[in-house]
Scaffold this motif. Structure first.
Motif, PDB file in Angstrom:
ATOM      1  N   GLU A  62      49.224  32.665  12.635  1.00  0.00           N
ATOM      2  CA  GLU A  62      48.316  32.006  13.800  1.00  0.00           C
ATOM      3  C   GLU A  62      48.841  31.109  14.393  1.00  0.00           C
ATOM      4  OE1 GLU A  62      45.069  33.219  14.923  1.00  0.00           O
ATOM      5  OE2 GLU A  62      45.505  34.749  13.295  1.00  0.00           O
ATOM      6  N   VAL A  63      48.923  30.961  16.082  1.00  0.00           N
ATOM      7  CA  VAL A  63      49.311  29.967  16.776  1.00  0.00           C
ATOM      8  C   VAL A  63      48.521  28.946  16.977  1.00  0.00           C
ATOM      9  CG1 VAL A  63      50.244  29.225  19.043  1.00  0.00           C
ATOM     10  CG2 VAL A  63      51.397  31.236  17.560  1.00  0.00           C
ATOM     11  N   GLU A  64      48.454  27.771  16.662  1.00  0.00           N
ATOM     12  CA  GLU A  64      47.410  26.709  17.118  1.00  0.00           C
ATOM     13  C   GLU A  64      48.079  25.385  17.813  1.00  0.00           C
ATOM     14  OE1 GLU A  64      44.642  23.915  14.588  1.00  0.00           O
ATOM     15  OE2 GLU A  64      44.522  25.854  14.162  1.00  0.00           O
ATOM     16  N   GLY A  65      48.062  25.416  18.962  1.00  0.00           N
ATOM     17  CA  GLY A  65      48.838  24.354  19.929  1.00  0.00           C
ATOM     18  C   GLY A  65      50.217  24.722  19.839  1.00  0.00           C
ATOM     19  N   GLU A  66      51.134  23.630  19.295  1.00  0.00           N
ATOM     20  CA  GLU A  66      52.666  24.254  19.297  1.00  0.00           C
ATOM     21  C   GLU A  66      53.188  24.302  17.719  1.00  0.00           C
ATOM     22  OE1 GLU A  66      53.757  20.559  21.458  1.00  0.00           O
ATOM     23  OE2 GLU A  66      53.931  21.753  23.390  1.00  0.00           O
ATOM     24  N   LEU A  67      52.039  24.761  16.945  1.00  0.00           N
ATOM     25  CA  LEU A  67      52.323  25.034  15.644  1.00  0.00           C
ATOM     26  C   LEU A  67      51.950  26.469  15.398  1.00  0.00           C
ATOM     27  CD1 LEU A  67      50.876  22.130  13.639  1.00  0.00           C
ATOM     28  CD2 LEU A  67      53.060  22.187  14.440  1.00  0.00           C
ATOM     29  N   ILE A  68      53.080  27.151  14.527  1.00  0.00           N
ATOM     30  CA  ILE A  68      52.678  28.667  14.027  1.00  0.00           C
ATOM     31  C   ILE A  68      52.408  28.349  12.563  1.00  0.00           C
ATOM     32  CG2 ILE A  68      55.187  29.070  13.632  1.00  0.00           C
ATOM     33  CD1 ILE A  68      53.529  31.707  14.559  1.00  0.00           C
ATOM     34  N   GLU A  69      51.458  28.972  12.184  1.00  0.00           N
ATOM     35  CA  GLU A  69      51.081  28.989  10.387  1.00  0.00           C
ATOM     36  C   GLU A  69      51.412  30.149   9.760  1.00  0.00           C
ATOM     37  OE1 GLU A  69      47.043  28.949   8.153  1.00  0.00           O
ATOM     38  OE2 GLU A  69      47.081  27.007   9.435  1.00  0.00           O
ATOM     39  N   CYS A  70      51.926  29.948   8.748  1.00  0.00           N
ATOM     40  CA  CYS A  70      52.631  31.247   7.956  1.00  0.00           C
ATOM     41  C   CYS A  70      51.080  31.874   7.101  1.00  0.00           C
ATOM     42  CB  CYS A  70      53.430  30.716   6.806  1.00  0.00           C
ATOM     43  SG  CYS A  70      53.978  32.295   5.675  1.00  0.00           S
ATOM     44  N   TRP A  71      50.829  33.027   7.476  1.00  0.00           N
ATOM     45  CA  TRP A  71      49.566  33.523   7.105  1.00  0.00           C
ATOM     46  C   TRP A  71      49.697  33.778   5.398  1.00  0.00           C
ATOM     47  CZ3 TRP A  71      50.407  38.004   3.809  1.00  0.00           C
ATOM     48  CH2 TRP A  71      51.602  38.508   3.786  1.00  0.00           C
ATOM     49  N   LEU A  72      50.669  33.655   4.609  1.00  0.00           N
ATOM     50  CA  LEU A  72      50.658  33.671   3.317  1.00  0.00           C
ATOM     51  C   LEU A  72      50.218  32.612   2.548  1.00  0.00           C
ATOM     52  CD1 LEU A  72      50.963  35.669   1.120  1.00  0.00           C
ATOM     53  CD2 LEU A  72      53.331  35.019   0.981  1.00  0.00           C
ATOM     54  N   HIS A  73      50.731  31.397   2.744  1.00  0.00           N
ATOM     55  CA  HIS A  73      50.445  30.186   2.184  1.00  0.00           C
ATOM     56  C   HIS A  73      50.014  28.626   2.842  1.00  0.00           C
ATOM     57  CE1 HIS A  73      53.257  31.900  -1.157  1.00  0.00           C
ATOM     58  NE2 HIS A  73      52.020  31.875  -1.639  1.00  0.00           N
ATOM     59  N   GLY A  74      49.832  29.088   4.314  1.00  0.00           N
ATOM     60  CA  GLY A  74      49.522  28.137   5.158  1.00  0.00           C
ATOM     61  C   GLY A  74      50.403  27.150   5.625  1.00  0.00           C
ATOM     62  N   SER A  75      51.752  27.352   5.299  1.00  0.00           N
ATOM     63  CA  SER A  75      52.720  26.480   5.717  1.00  0.00           C
ATOM     64  C   SER A  75      52.771  26.358   7.408  1.00  0.00           C
ATOM     65  CB  SER A  75      53.998  26.838   5.136  1.00  0.00           C
ATOM     66  OG  SER A  75      54.429  26.807   4.088  1.00  0.00           O
ATOM     67  N   GLN A  76      52.838  25.296   7.918  1.00  0.00           N
ATOM     68  CA  GLN A  76      52.899  25.214   9.480  1.00  0.00           C
ATOM     69  C   GLN A  76      54.109  24.575   9.846  1.00  0.00           C
ATOM     70  OE1 GLN A  76      49.428  22.954  10.480  1.00  0.00           O
ATOM     71  NE2 GLN A  76      48.040  24.546  10.732  1.00  0.00           N
ATOM     72  N   PHE A  77      54.767  25.083  11.002  1.00  0.00           N
ATOM     73  CA  PHE A  77      55.755  24.647  11.543  1.00  0.00           C
ATOM     74  C   PHE A  77      55.901  24.371  13.125  1.00  0.00           C
ATOM     75  CE2 PHE A  77      56.911  27.621   8.196  1.00  0.00           C
ATOM     76  CZ  PHE A  77      58.146  27.038   7.510  1.00  0.00           C
ATOM     77  N   ASP A  78      56.486  23.432  13.581  1.00  0.00           N
ATOM     78  CA  ASP A  78      56.313  22.884  15.066  1.00  0.00           C
ATOM     79  C   ASP A  78      57.396  23.799  15.697  1.00  0.00           C
ATOM     80  OD1 ASP A  78      57.244  21.996  17.492  1.00  0.00           O
ATOM     81  OD2 ASP A  78      56.427  19.786  16.873  1.00  0.00           O
TER      82      ASP A  78
END
Length: 111
Positions: A62-78
């Motif tokens: 999922e994209v939230e703002g300027e972050l993308i979240e890994c669907w497997l464990h919830g890691s988020q990256f700018d």
């Protein structure tokens, strides 16, 4: 026959209309899986498609703002910098330069 990746050479990958309003798709650029994403403000980002923690596709997250979240464990990256913003990931993802020419999206791969 394989093409050589030329550092600094923009590659046309899609049109802006090919992207979801908010979300990501995957492009193969010279054999490298790159996620092309549009955030909620309409900015287009490009980054390596593989989560550095779990080795799964980030484009499926999922994209939230300027972050993308890994669907497997919830890691988020700018998506602008590649920096991890949420554990368990601690290693950044590579980000690539996006250039828009009209509605054409070009990506220049990072080293």
């Amino acid at each position: 026959m394989s093409e050589q990746v030329r550092t600094g050479e923009p590659v046309h990958v899609c049109s802006v209309d090919d992207l979801p309003a908010v979300g990501a798709v995957v492009a193969d650029i010279h054999g490298r899986r790159v996620a092309i994403a549009r955030d909620s403000a309409g900015h287009v980002h490009a980054f390596d498609d593989t989560c550095t923690h779990a080795n799964v596709s980030l484009a499926e997250g999922e994209v939230e703002g300027e972050l993308i979240e890994c669907w497997l464990h919830g890691s988020q990256f700018d998506m602008r910098t590649g920096e991890p913003k949420q554990l368990p990931a601690t290693v950044p993802i590579a980000v690539h330069t996006v250039t828009l020419d009209g509605d054409a999206v070009y990506v220049t791969l990072a080293d």
